[in-house]
Motif scaffolding. Sequence first.
Motif, PDB file in Angstrom:
ATOM      1  N   PHE A  30      10.027 -18.419  -9.559  1.00 10.40           N
ATOM      2  CA  PHE A  30       9.852 -18.358 -11.009  1.00 10.40           C
ATOM      3  C   PHE A  30       8.957 -19.445 -11.591  1.00 10.40           C
ATOM      4  O   PHE A  30       8.604 -19.398 -12.765  1.00 10.40           O
ATOM      5  N   ILE A  31       8.607 -20.434 -10.785  1.00 10.27           N
ATOM      6  CA  ILE A  31       7.710 -21.510 -11.230  1.00 10.27           C
ATOM      7  C   ILE A  31       6.562 -21.617 -10.235  1.00 10.27           C
ATOM      8  O   ILE A  31       6.779 -21.852  -9.049  1.00 10.27           O
ATOM      9  N   GLY A  32       5.329 -21.441 -10.706  1.00 11.93           N
ATOM     10  CA  GLY A  32       4.172 -21.519  -9.823  1.00 11.93           C
ATOM     11  C   GLY A  32       4.061 -20.280  -8.950  1.00 11.93           C
ATOM     12  O   GLY A  32       4.529 -19.195  -9.294  1.00 11.93           O
ATOM     13  N   GLY A  33       3.413 -20.427  -7.828  1.00 10.39           N
ATOM     14  CA  GLY A  33       3.341 -19.338  -6.878  1.00 10.39           C
ATOM     15  C   GLY A  33       2.085 -18.499  -6.989  1.00 10.39           C
ATOM     16  O   GLY A  33       1.139 -18.816  -7.719  1.00 10.39           O
ATOM     17  N   GLU A  34       2.092 -17.385  -6.270  1.00  3.31           N
ATOM     18  CA  GLU A  34       0.921 -16.535  -6.119  1.00  3.31           C
ATOM     19  C   GLU A  34       0.402 -16.013  -7.458  1.00  3.31           C
ATOM     20  O   GLU A  34      -0.813 -15.975  -7.695  1.00  3.31           O
ATOM     21  N   GLU A  35       1.295 -15.576  -8.337  1.00  3.30           N
ATOM     22  CA  GLU A  35       0.878 -14.975  -9.598  1.00  3.30           C
ATOM     23  C   GLU A  35       0.119 -15.963 -10.473  1.00  3.30           C
ATOM     24  O   GLU A  35      -0.897 -15.610 -11.101  1.00  3.30           O
ATOM     25  N   VAL A  36       0.579 -17.208 -10.524  1.00  2.59           N
ATOM     26  CA  VAL A  36      -0.100 -18.227 -11.330  1.00  2.59           C
ATOM     27  C   VAL A  36      -1.466 -18.548 -10.733  1.00  2.59           C
ATOM     28  O   VAL A  36      -2.473 -18.637 -11.453  1.00  2.59           O
ATOM     29  N   ASN A  37      -1.516 -18.712  -9.418  1.00  7.67           N
ATOM     30  CA  ASN A  37      -2.796 -19.014  -8.768  1.00  7.67           C
ATOM     31  C   ASN A  37      -3.810 -17.889  -8.976  1.00  7.67           C
ATOM     32  O   ASN A  37      -4.995 -18.145  -9.245  1.00  7.67           O
ATOM     33  N   THR A  38      -3.349 -16.657  -8.861  1.00 12.40           N
ATOM     34  CA  THR A  38      -4.231 -15.501  -9.072  1.00 12.40           C
ATOM     35  C   THR A  38      -4.752 -15.468 -10.498  1.00 12.40           C
ATOM     36  O   THR A  38      -5.947 -15.226 -10.735  1.00 12.40           O
ATOM     37  N   LEU A  39      -3.869 -15.699 -11.445  1.00 14.49           N
ATOM     38  CA  LEU A  39      -4.266 -15.688 -12.854  1.00 14.49           C
ATOM     39  C   LEU A  39      -5.306 -16.759 -13.138  1.00 14.49           C
ATOM     40  O   LEU A  39      -6.338 -16.479 -13.774  1.00 14.49           O
ATOM     41  N   GLU A  40      -5.063 -17.982 -12.709  1.00 10.49           N
ATOM     42  CA  GLU A  40      -6.003 -19.072 -12.978  1.00 10.49           C
ATOM     43  C   GLU A  40      -7.374 -18.785 -12.379  1.00 10.49           C
ATOM     44  O   GLU A  40      -8.408 -19.017 -13.024  1.00 10.49           O
ATOM     45  N   LYS A  41      -7.396 -18.251 -11.181  1.00  8.05           N
ATOM     46  CA  LYS A  41      -8.671 -17.919 -10.541  1.00  8.05           C
ATOM     47  C   LYS A  41      -9.386 -16.810 -11.307  1.00  8.05           C
ATOM     48  O   LYS A  41     -10.600 -16.886 -11.558  1.00  8.05           O
ATOM     49  N   SER A  42      -8.644 -15.789 -11.733  1.00 10.10           N
ATOM     50  CA  SER A  42      -9.237 -14.663 -12.455  1.00 10.10           C
ATOM     51  C   SER A  42      -9.763 -15.089 -13.823  1.00 10.10           C
ATOM     52  O   SER A  42     -10.838 -14.644 -14.253  1.00 10.10           O
TER      53      SER A  42
END
Length: 380
Positions: A30-42
């Motif tokens: 629920f904190i950080g992880g794949e979804e956050v990294n993907t969003l920031e890159k996109s």
Amino acid sequence: MEMRDLRAQYIRYKKEIDSAVNKVLENANFIGGEEVNTLEKSLAEYVGVKHCISCANGTEAMSLVLMAWDIKEGDAVFVPDFTFFSTGEVVSFRNAVPIFVDVDKETFNMDADKLEAAILCTLREGRLMPKAVIPVDMFGLPAAHTEISRIAKKYNLLVLEDGAQGFGGSINGKKACGFGDAATTSFFPAKPLGCYGDGGAIFTNDDFLAQIINSLKVHGKGSNKYDNVRIGANSRLDTIQAAVLNVKLMAFKEYELDAVNRIYRIYNERLRNIVSTPVIPSGYESSFAQYTIKLESMEERILLQAKLKENSIPSAIYYIKPMHKQQAFSHLISKDVDYAVANELCDIVLSLPMHPYITEEDAEKITGTIAYSLTGRHRV
């Protein structure tokens, strides 16, 4: 009818949003992880910058940048007088002084000539040191960034683009949130790109600034969150919100930005010669966080709002008072005569429903009601 119809958006992308949220729930990350990294890159790729750092909300995004820049007591930061309170509030968080600058009546954005006059006035007075300027992309339209950047460079000021309303807008193809030394945006649900709660992001090409902000947003961490090398904050974007935003960013790029500009053209065509409609300068594109018209007087606005309400059409006033008249800033010395445009706008602006899912029928009802209310005849 809604000012911004989040239900219609959810219904259209329900399968994708539900799947993205369920994946987070199943993984229990629920904190950080794949979804956050993907969003920031996109987001960085979409805007065209090296770094995107997500955080808890748009206000903290600006605060983190000002912290990283060491804006402090005795510093002056120039902000538009016609904007949401947080743009000046974050300056006060740092014990610095917001200097309010009047805006352009047509674009609603900071007037570059008045910015330079305010900088020169501050230098002559000698009480404060000019350090930064925060131009706002009002209602989705990017500010006059080329001219503001030229002035900022002339006086050695940092530029923080407040793109809370401007995400998706552009100037000659360059995307909003890609201007200045750093930029921020908000993912508040009603923004052009919004999540299902609070969220924000910072954009920059400055490697060192990105490194500092990544530290500040997690309690001033060093090599890990238990190695604290500076005083920071707790400002992270939740993974569920990142999952929602990954879906919504796809929708924004593929459909929504074009759709709101289609509604803008419909509104402008049907309301021309009836009210003062938004002006988009040549080479600019707006993401239309709001579609804001100008009336002849406050009295006309009151009457029109009443007629719209009678017909179950929502409307809103952004903003009811300029920054220099906010009670929280009453300790600052401001001359009302210096803010003639902002004062007038607060009396005559009115925002209409604006989102990608407005139907032709709704657009006809809105514009027809305005035409009949102000001219006494149906639109022809």
